[in-house]
Design a protein around this motif. Structure first.
Motif, PDB file in Angstrom:
ATOM      1  N   GLU A 152       0.826  -1.213   0.000  1.00  0.00           N
ATOM      2  CA  GLU A 152       0.000   0.000   0.000  1.00  0.00           C
ATOM      3  C   GLU A 152       0.858   1.260   0.000  1.00  0.00           C
ATOM      4  O   GLU A 152       0.565   2.217  -0.731  1.00  0.00           O
ATOM      5  CB  GLU A 152      -0.932   0.004   1.217  1.00  0.00           C
ATOM      6  CG  GLU A 152      -1.824   1.224   1.261  1.00  0.00           C
ATOM      7  CD  GLU A 152      -2.755   1.229   2.472  1.00  0.00           C
ATOM      8  OE1 GLU A 152      -3.369   2.286   2.701  1.00  0.00           O
ATOM      9  OE2 GLU A 152      -2.874   0.211   3.167  1.00  0.00           O
ATOM     10  N   ASP A 172       0.726   3.921  -2.978  1.00  0.00           N
ATOM     11  CA  ASP A 172       0.409   5.328  -2.692  1.00  0.00           C
ATOM     12  C   ASP A 172       1.484   6.248  -3.253  1.00  0.00           C
ATOM     13  O   ASP A 172       1.184   7.277  -3.870  1.00  0.00           O
ATOM     14  CB  ASP A 172       0.279   5.565  -1.187  1.00  0.00           C
ATOM     15  CG  ASP A 172      -1.032   5.046  -0.620  1.00  0.00           C
ATOM     16  OD1 ASP A 172      -1.949   4.722  -1.404  1.00  0.00           O
ATOM     17  OD2 ASP A 172      -1.134   4.957   0.624  1.00  0.00           O
ATOM     18  N   GLY A 184      -2.635   4.393  -5.265  1.00  0.00           N
ATOM     19  CA  GLY A 184      -3.365   4.054  -4.048  1.00  0.00           C
ATOM     20  C   GLY A 184      -4.851   4.234  -4.202  1.00  0.00           C
ATOM     21  O   GLY A 184      -5.345   4.852  -5.141  1.00  0.00           O
TER      22      GLY A 184
END
Length: 133
Positions: free
Chosen positions: A123, A127, A132
């Protein structure tokens, strides 16, 4: 006069980052490029304030010495691929600092972590890459 060992100096740097004295460490890194290779060790510190300080340090150094920050990339990439794997929070922080550095090699490391088996690390990488949720 007694010479300070690298181990002692790394501890002092980490302690200063823990106390929020980033400006002092910026000045040290600007004078001695070999310290960039210590970024991975510093980021692997158990203290959150030290890890946060490393991120702030590299934001400042990226602006002050853009041609030098990539010297830290090998030590940060090593954190991503350590055996056994380091905790997800350390690898996620390494991804963040690599993104701050922003060189081609650093961003290759970030992209590689977008498929990390740990969802936290993946993640952070996604991002940073703008993918993300």
């Amino acid at each position: 006069m007694t010479e300070v060992s690298d181990a002692e100096l790394k501890k002092v740097i980490a302690d200063f980052l823990d106390m929020g004295l980033v400006e002092n460490i910026v000045a040290m890194f600007r004078r001695e490029p070999k310290y960039y290779a210590w970024a991975g060790e510093l980021l692997n510190d158990s203290r959150f304030q030290v890890r946060l300080g490393v991120s702030v340090l590299f934001e400042e150094l990226r602006d002050a010495q853009p041609g030098q920050v990539d010297l830290a990339t090998p030590s940060l990439l090593a954190l991503l691929h350590a055996v056994p794997p380091l905790p997800a929070y350390v690898r996620g922080e390494a991804v963040s600092v690599l993104a701050i550095i922003g060189s081609a090699a650093a961003m290759d490391g970030v992209r590689a972590m977008a498929v990390d088996p740990d969802p936290l690390v993946a993640e952070v990488a996604m991002d940073v890459l703008g993918e993300g949720v």
